[in-house]
Design an enzyme around this catalytic site. Structure first.
Site, PDB file in Angstrom:
ATOM      1  N   GLU A 242       0.426   4.629   3.962  1.00 31.58           N
ATOM      2  CA  GLU A 242      -0.361   3.465   3.558  1.00 31.58           C
ATOM      3  C   GLU A 242       0.539   2.317   3.096  1.00 31.58           C
ATOM      4  OE1 GLU A 242      -3.573   2.643   3.577  1.00 31.58           O
ATOM      5  OE2 GLU A 242      -4.260   4.498   4.516  1.00 31.58           O
TER       6      GLU A 242
ATOM      7  N   LYS B 145       2.317   2.625  -4.436  1.00 30.99           N
ATOM      8  CA  LYS B 145       3.248   3.559  -3.802  1.00 30.99           C
ATOM      9  C   LYS B 145       4.516   2.842  -3.318  1.00 30.99           C
ATOM     10  CE  LYS B 145       1.585   7.817  -3.796  1.00 30.99           C
ATOM     11  NZ  LYS B 145       2.373   8.980  -4.238  1.00 30.99           N
TER      12      LYS B 145
ATOM     13  N   GLY C  42       1.035  17.198  -9.884  1.00 31.52           N
ATOM     14  CA  GLY C  42      -0.026  17.264  -8.883  1.00 31.52           C
ATOM     15  C   GLY C  42      -0.166  18.646  -8.269  1.00 31.52           C
TER      16      GLY C  42
ATOM     17  N   TYR D 263      -3.536   1.101  -3.929  1.00 29.85           N
ATOM     18  CA  TYR D 263      -2.851   2.384  -3.758  1.00 29.85           C
ATOM     19  C   TYR D 263      -1.553   2.204  -2.997  1.00 29.85           C
ATOM     20  CZ  TYR D 263      -1.755   6.937  -1.692  1.00 29.85           C
ATOM     21  OH  TYR D 263      -1.106   8.066  -1.257  1.00 29.85           O
TER      22      TYR D 263
ATOM     23  N   THR E 189       3.901   7.305   1.123  1.00 35.04           N
ATOM     24  CA  THR E 189       2.736   7.406   1.998  1.00 35.04           C
ATOM     25  C   THR E 189       2.786   6.379   3.119  1.00 35.04           C
ATOM     26  OG1 THR E 189       0.322   7.056   2.086  1.00 35.04           O
ATOM     27  CG2 THR E 189       1.520   5.922   0.350  1.00 35.04           C
TER      28      THR E 189
END
Length: 326
Positions: free
Chosen positions: A131, A156, A8, A152, A129
């Site tokens: 989230e 994760k 990334g 997502y 994350t």
């Protein structure tokens, strides 16, 4: 000279992390996906700079291709691996759930397996994350329940637990950073903060009239991305692999971020922001606010850029980028 491998590397965090590591004397290797168009604007300056270009190398590969990851780990023999690659847009994850799971979840397993199979004594960082906390009420800490509300977030969580399992099962130095929202002028244009600041700049210059958003009551903990990559690096310099929450500890609604950004250029956000159902998520996460006490006390990591300053610097950067187009 330490050698680092960043997946990334072309993203917001990857570009800032590459800058940081190069400034510390590292040799930096980055993973890029082969595609029909080149998207390396965030890292071109590192390849063009005479001082850093000799220590900055890019390699083709993909988080969905375990063979490419294994070959790269064997060829590079990194001292540190930072796994920042992901399909990281929450709304998009509802439209591409299988791809998100393969890239963000199984992709992490592929990379961990590549490191394990190589026998290298290297340190691994997993970009987890906020989230993952989903519907868990704030403030959230390292031990807060994980209750993701999107593909997502779920992917994760899988990657996060895989990291902890490889740490415990194989004795790998595998650290997990649970980062809350962190932004910058390099943030992707489809993320809400950048969407707002870019619209503010365009509206101020007469290039756009309005901005359409979804839920503006959602609360997030927004920090400045360059400070967060410093936290990533600190996690891999710590004596033992561990899990750390990084955030400011301050929650701000999307509504208030709009106010900060528009007022910076003398505009009233209510005159320009409209609601669009198409931007509402199937599952909403109402509030994510970090408690970064552990990172402060153990790593000595702190943030210095508040959300008001963050909004201003992002708006100013977007205004500067649009100069001459009005």
């Amino acid at each position: 000279m330490k050698r680092a491998f960043i997946t990334g590397v072309t993203g917001q965090d990857g570009s800032y992390l590459a800058e940081l590591l190069l400034s510390k004397g590292y040799e930096v290797h980055g993973l890029v996906r082969r595609s029909s168009s080149i998207n390396r604007g965030r890292i071109d300056h590192l390849r063009d700079d005479a001082e850093t270009s000799a220590r900055f190398h890019l390699h083709y590969g993909d988080m969905t291709d375990g063979v490419s990851l294994t070959n790269l780990i064997h060829a590079i023999e990194p001292d540190e691996v930072y796994n920042l690659a992901a399909q990281s847009h929450v709304q998009v994850s509802f439209e591409l759930p299988e791809y998100t799971a393969s890239t963000d979840g199984i992709g992490t397993i592929r990379l961990l397996e590549a490191i394990r199979a190589s026998g290298l004594d290297c340190r691994f960082y997993q970009a987890s994350t906020s989230e993952m906390f989903g519907s868990t009420p704030p403030p959230q800490v390292e031990t807060s329940p994980l209750a993701p509300r999107s593909p997502y977030g779920a992917a994760k969580v899988f990657a996060h637990w895989a990291t902890l399992n490889y740490r415990e099962a194989y004795g790998m130095f595998a650290a997990s950073g649970i980062l809350f929202n962190h932004e910058s002028p390099r943030r992707g244009e489809n993320f809400v903060t950048r969407k707002i600041t870019q619209a503010v700049a365009r509206i101020k210059l007469g290039l756009q009239e309005s901005l359409v958003l979804g839920n503006i009551d959602a609360v997030r903990d927004w920090g400045y991305a360059p400070e967060y990559v410093e936290g990533m690096w600190k996690m891999l310099q710590h004596d033992e692999p561990d899990t750390f929450v990084l955030g400011t500890g301050v929650g701000t609604s999307v509504r208030d971020f709009c106010d900060l950004a528009f007022s910076h250029v003398g505009l009233d956000w209510q005159d320009h922001v409209k609601h669009g159902d198409q931007y509402e998520r199937p599952n909403e996460v109402d509030g994510l606010i970090a408690d970064p006490t552990k990172a402060r006390e153990v790593l000595g990591w702190t943030t210095t850029t508040g959300v008001a300053e963050l909004a201003r610097l992002m708006v100013d950067a977007d205004l500067a980028a649009l100069e001459g187009t009005a």
